[in-house]
Design a protein around this motif. Structure first.
Motif: not given
Length: 126
Positions: A81, A111, A115, A32-33, A108, A29
């Motif tokens: 996602l 993600t 989290k 990806i961010e 976003k 995550c």
């Protein structure tokens, strides 16, 4: 006595697997961010071609981690996602910056949601 030792070992094995998978999901995550922030900067700078190639890297990152993550996460969460990352690359091919921004923010959001699901709190346990 033997059953107690086996139970303790299975518990420790389970907890270590959960710890490892939790860390891997959180690092995915975070990765990806970081990639979405780079894509957002390129879209804002009107560098759609660079943003497209970065979105393909993002899609590959998500697909490469599909096996390990899908064992630990809900398929629906992970598929959302993956689908949004695919839409993002499609919008960037057609140079539609408004839809690309929307899709990027959905990536976003998904993600961040993943989290938050990994955080050990009472809401996630019950």
């Amino acid at each position: 006595m033997r059953n107690a030792i086996i139970s303790i070992l299975l518990f420790l094995l389970t907890m270590s697997c959960v710890y490892f998978l939790n860390k891997s999901v959180i690092s995915l995550c975070d990765n990806i961010e970081m990639q979405t922030e780079d894509i957002e900067l390129n879209i804002a700078s009107d560098k759609m071609e660079d943003a497209y190639y970065q979105s393909l890297e993002l899609l590959n990152t998500i697909q490469d981690n599909n096996v390990l993550t899908s064992l630990y996460l809900s398929h629906q969460e992970f598929d959302n996602l993956l689908n949004e990352a695919l839409r993002l690359s499609t919008y960037l091919v057609h140079k539609d910056s408004a839809e690309a921004h929307t899709s990027l923010h959905l990536v976003k959001h998904n993600t961040d949601h993943l989290k938050k699901l990994q955080a050990p709190n009472f809401e996630n346990i019950f």
